[in-house]
Motif scaffolding. Structure first.
Motif, mmCIF file in Angstrom:
data_model
loop_
_atom_site.group_PDB
_atom_site.id
_atom_site.type_symbol
_atom_site.label_atom_id
_atom_site.label_comp_id
_atom_site.label_asym_id
_atom_site.label_seq_id
_atom_site.Cartn_x
_atom_site.Cartn_y
_atom_site.Cartn_z
ATOM 1 N N THR A 8 0.802 -1.223 0.000
ATOM 2 C CA THR A 8 0.000 0.000 0.000
ATOM 3 C C THR A 8 0.835 1.274 0.000
ATOM 4 N N LEU A 9 2.155 1.158 0.301
ATOM 5 C CA LEU A 9 3.005 2.347 0.445
ATOM 6 C C LEU A 9 2.428 3.337 1.459
ATOM 7 N N ASP A 10 1.638 2.839 2.388
ATOM 8 C CA ASP A 10 0.948 3.669 3.387
ATOM 9 C C ASP A 10 -0.101 4.587 2.768
ATOM 10 N N TYR A 11 -0.439 4.391 1.488
ATOM 11 C CA TYR A 11 -1.490 5.202 0.887
ATOM 12 C C TYR A 11 -2.862 4.862 1.458
ATOM 13 N N ASP A 12 -2.963 3.698 2.094
ATOM 14 C CA ASP A 12 -4.251 3.323 2.677
ATOM 15 C C ASP A 12 -4.697 4.288 3.759
ATOM 16 N N ARG A 13 -3.776 5.003 4.390
ATOM 17 C CA ARG A 13 -4.168 5.989 5.408
ATOM 18 C C ARG A 13 -5.002 7.110 4.804
ATOM 19 N N TYR A 14 -4.892 7.314 3.483
ATOM 20 C CA TYR A 14 -5.694 8.344 2.829
ATOM 21 C C TYR A 14 -7.100 7.835 2.528
ATOM 22 N N TYR A 15 -7.206 6.762 1.756
ATOM 23 C CA TYR A 15 -8.547 6.320 1.364
ATOM 24 C C TYR A 15 -9.301 5.649 2.508
ATOM 25 N N LEU A 16 -8.587 5.188 3.545
ATOM 26 C CA LEU A 16 -9.260 4.681 4.745
ATOM 27 C C LEU A 16 -9.521 5.788 5.769
ATOM 28 N N ASN A 17 -8.949 6.955 5.518
ATOM 29 C CA ASN A 17 -9.115 8.120 6.400
ATOM 30 C C ASN A 17 -8.703 7.814 7.833
ATOM 31 N N THR A 18 -7.451 7.333 7.960
ATOM 32 C CA THR A 18 -6.889 7.023 9.272
ATOM 33 C C THR A 18 -5.694 7.926 9.597
ATOM 34 N N LEU A 19 -5.693 9.122 9.085
ATOM 35 C CA LEU A 19 -4.589 10.044 9.317
ATOM 36 C C LEU A 19 -4.484 10.437 10.789
ATOM 37 N N SER A 20 -3.252 10.718 11.214
ATOM 38 C CA SER A 20 -3.001 11.218 12.564
ATOM 39 C C SER A 20 -1.762 12.095 12.514
ATOM 40 N N SER A 21 -1.416 12.714 13.618
ATOM 41 C CA SER A 21 -0.250 13.599 13.624
ATOM 42 C C SER A 21 1.046 12.849 13.372
ATOM 43 N N VAL A 22 1.080 11.534 13.690
ATOM 44 C CA VAL A 22 2.279 10.744 13.433
ATOM 45 C C VAL A 22 2.220 10.053 12.075
ATOM 46 N N SER A 23 1.086 10.127 11.409
ATOM 47 C CA SER A 23 0.915 9.573 10.063
ATOM 48 C C SER A 23 0.062 10.546 9.262
ATOM 49 N N ALA A 24 0.637 11.733 9.039
ATOM 50 C CA ALA A 24 -0.135 12.883 8.576
ATOM 51 C C ALA A 24 -0.088 13.100 7.080
ATOM 52 N N GLY A 25 0.728 12.337 6.366
ATOM 53 C CA GLY A 25 0.873 12.595 4.942
ATOM 54 C C GLY A 25 1.863 13.722 4.703
ATOM 55 N N PRO A 26 1.940 14.221 3.484
ATOM 56 C CA PRO A 26 2.903 15.283 3.159
ATOM 57 C C PRO A 26 2.679 16.514 4.035
ATOM 58 N N SER A 27 3.763 17.062 4.552
ATOM 59 C CA SER A 27 3.641 18.249 5.407
ATOM 60 C C SER A 27 3.574 19.502 4.543
ATOM 61 N N TRP A 28 3.320 20.629 5.201
ATOM 62 C CA TRP A 28 3.217 21.883 4.451
ATOM 63 C C TRP A 28 4.576 22.535 4.192
ATOM 64 N N GLN A 29 5.676 21.932 4.641
ATOM 65 C CA GLN A 29 6.983 22.573 4.490
ATOM 66 C C GLN A 29 7.346 22.795 3.023
ATOM 67 N N SER A 30 7.007 21.833 2.162
ATOM 68 C CA SER A 30 7.344 21.991 0.747
ATOM 69 C C SER A 30 6.571 23.152 0.122
ATOM 70 N N ILE A 31 5.360 23.396 0.590
ATOM 71 C CA ILE A 31 4.582 24.531 0.068
ATOM 72 C C ILE A 31 5.203 25.842 0.528
#
Length: 485
Positions: free
Chosen positions: A83-106
């Motif tokens: 899954t490459l941890d993409y399941d946290r997106y479509y399963l909507n299991t995000l958390s602060s320790v598994s938050a996806g891309p941060s805003w630093q690049s923006i």
């Protein structure tokens, strides 16, 4: 104290890093370039703008899709690879320790914009129009980046000064209200619009233009109308902006499938696209939507459509989304392909399959930020919200989608609620995999109704936003986590 200084230094390094080109060469430095010595000539200004575009391209490789679509009802596990941890997106299991891309690049890209806006006004150009166009592209780029931020995280820090050192008052910012963020976005859009010389495109459609500014403006005002109580005034502004886009050389292509042909980039439907090119940039997010292998029993015609494959099929389209294409909808065959043995070979996503060079597939299709069909559907949405008939815009989209079967699929004006449901569905079918769906669901207030993994969670409004990562919280002590995460 030392720990705080270290945090400031790390954040300053992230935000102030610049590069004028995207290259794999590693060269020993022969001199030290500082902001004081760099921002002197027209070429310096153009190099700064190139850096800003490179960072927007980096965001488009995967992050814009994750923030704009991955949490919707469109995607699921591909069953071929992990899954490459993409399941946290479509399963909507995000958390602060598994938050996806941060805003630093923006914010790194925003810092490039802030540097340009600080230094370029004092640089002499051979042609003042070129200078104005460069500044206009910078303002609209910054507006777009803040629009991504505010839709993804809600309240976010506002930074309009470049980070050039470790001054705490420049680096450390609290989260500003969404109203204040949108005030800046709208101001930047007006400045950009006033600086562009005409509705002509600059070089090609991989650069922000006056038409791109108006498309973004329509999107912004539609959002504030429906999410921030902007009301009828914002809806009317959105419609006017959509009409202004049509002043440029834009139109719907006759054939939907032609939109995504690699040889047809920068076609007349494109308003703004993040450019990609083989051997110049890395594979984008479509790499993980295309199978690395094919079933032995595949027929020759299908094999010809697919061509050489590579990728991992980490995720694919859900039946829930795919099955909403009606019989006769020509968009389905241009968007997805079902293979034999679906248990082993899930549906392929065709829109961004890139190009073949010497037997190697490069997933470097452009990431389209705005195209004219999107603008027509935004206008339909705004008109319906004002109680106007959206049939003209909707039927322009459906006529192309259904071709000879159009009469049986003509849109007929109904109630506001009925129209909204159909407009939202039309956006799904027209713009699937283009990084739009999650934000569409939020704008229509339908995320908790239409995303199965959010069913029954409508009271948890914080789930409309991404959490702030632990890394960002450690670097920015004035930033507080979104309540609920």
């Amino acid at each position: 104290m030392k720990k705080s200084i270290l945090k400031l230094g790390l954040l300053a390094a992230v935000l102030s890093f610049q590069t004028a080109c995207n290259t794999a060469l590693e060269l020993e430095p022969t001199s030290v370039i500082t902001n004081a010595s760099f921002w002197k000539t027209e070429d310096d200004a153009k190099g700064g703008l190139t850096s800003l575009y490179v960072k927007q391209r980096d965001l488009a490789n995967i992050n814009l899709f994750i923030w704009g679509e991955a949490r919707s009802e469109v995607m699921e596990w591909g069953k071929v690879s992990g899954t490459l941890d993409y399941d946290r997106y479509y399963l909507n299991t995000l958390s602060s320790v598994s938050a996806g891309p941060s805003w630093q690049s923006i914010y790194s890209a925003i810092n490039d914009a802030n540097l340009i806006l600080k230094y370029v006004p004092n640089i002499t150009f051979a042609n003042e129009t070129d200078k104005n166009n460069l500044l206009a592209q910078t303002y609209v780029s910054r507006a777009f980046l803040y629009f991504v931020l505010v839709r993804t995280w809600g309240e976010v820090p506002i930074r309009t000064e470049p980070v050039e050192g470790a001054e705490p008052d420049v680096i450390q910012k609290v989260r500003s209200s969404q109203q204040d963020v949108f005030k800046l976005i709208k101001e930047d859009l007006e400045k950009a619009n006033s600086l562009f010389a005409s509705y002509g495109f600059i070089k090609n459609r991989n650069y922000w233009s006056k038409a791109g500014t108006q498309a973004l403006k329509a999107d912004v005002y539609l959002w504030t109308a429906k999410r921030l109580n902007g009301g009828n005034a914002d809806l009317q502004t959105a419609i006017t902006a959509c009409d202004d886009v049509a002043k440029a050389d834009v139109s719907l292509l006759a054939n939907y499938a032609d939109l995504f042909k690699y040889s047809n980039k920068n076609n007349k439907e494109v308003i703004m696209a993040i450019g990609n090119k083989e051997l110049e940039s890395s594979n984008n997010y479509f790499f993980n939507m295309y199978s690395a292998r094919l079933p032995n029993e595949i027929d020759p015609n299908t094999n010809e459509v697919i061509g050489q494959t590579a990728g991992g099929m980490v995720w694919t389209v859900t039946d829930l989304a795919k099955n909403q294409f009606k019989p006769g909808d020509l968009r389905k065959a241009a968007s997805v392909l079902d293979l034999p043995a679906p248990a082993l070979y899930p549906t392929l996503i065709l829109k961004g399959r890139g190009t073949l060079i010497s037997g190697v597939r490069y997933y470097t299709s452009d990431f389209v930020i705005y195209r004219y069909a999107d603008v027509l559907l935004m206008k339909a949405e705004a008109k319906n919200a004002l109680g106007q008939d959206p049939s003209l815009e909707m039927n322009q989209i459906r006529q192309r989608a259904f071709g000879s079967a159009f009469d049986a699929n003509r849109f007929v004006n109904g109630s506001k609620a009925q129209n909204d449901q159909l407009i939202l569905q039309e956006r799904l079918l027209e713009l699937m995999f283009e990084g739009k769906r999650w934000w569409d669901l939020l704008r229509f207030n339908k995320a908790f109704d239409l995303v199965p993994t959010l069913a029954g969670k409508s009271s948890l409004k914080h789930l409309e936003y991404f959490p702030i990562s632990e890394q960002v919280l450690s670097l920015e002590p004035l930033v507080k986590q979104t309540v609920g995460y």
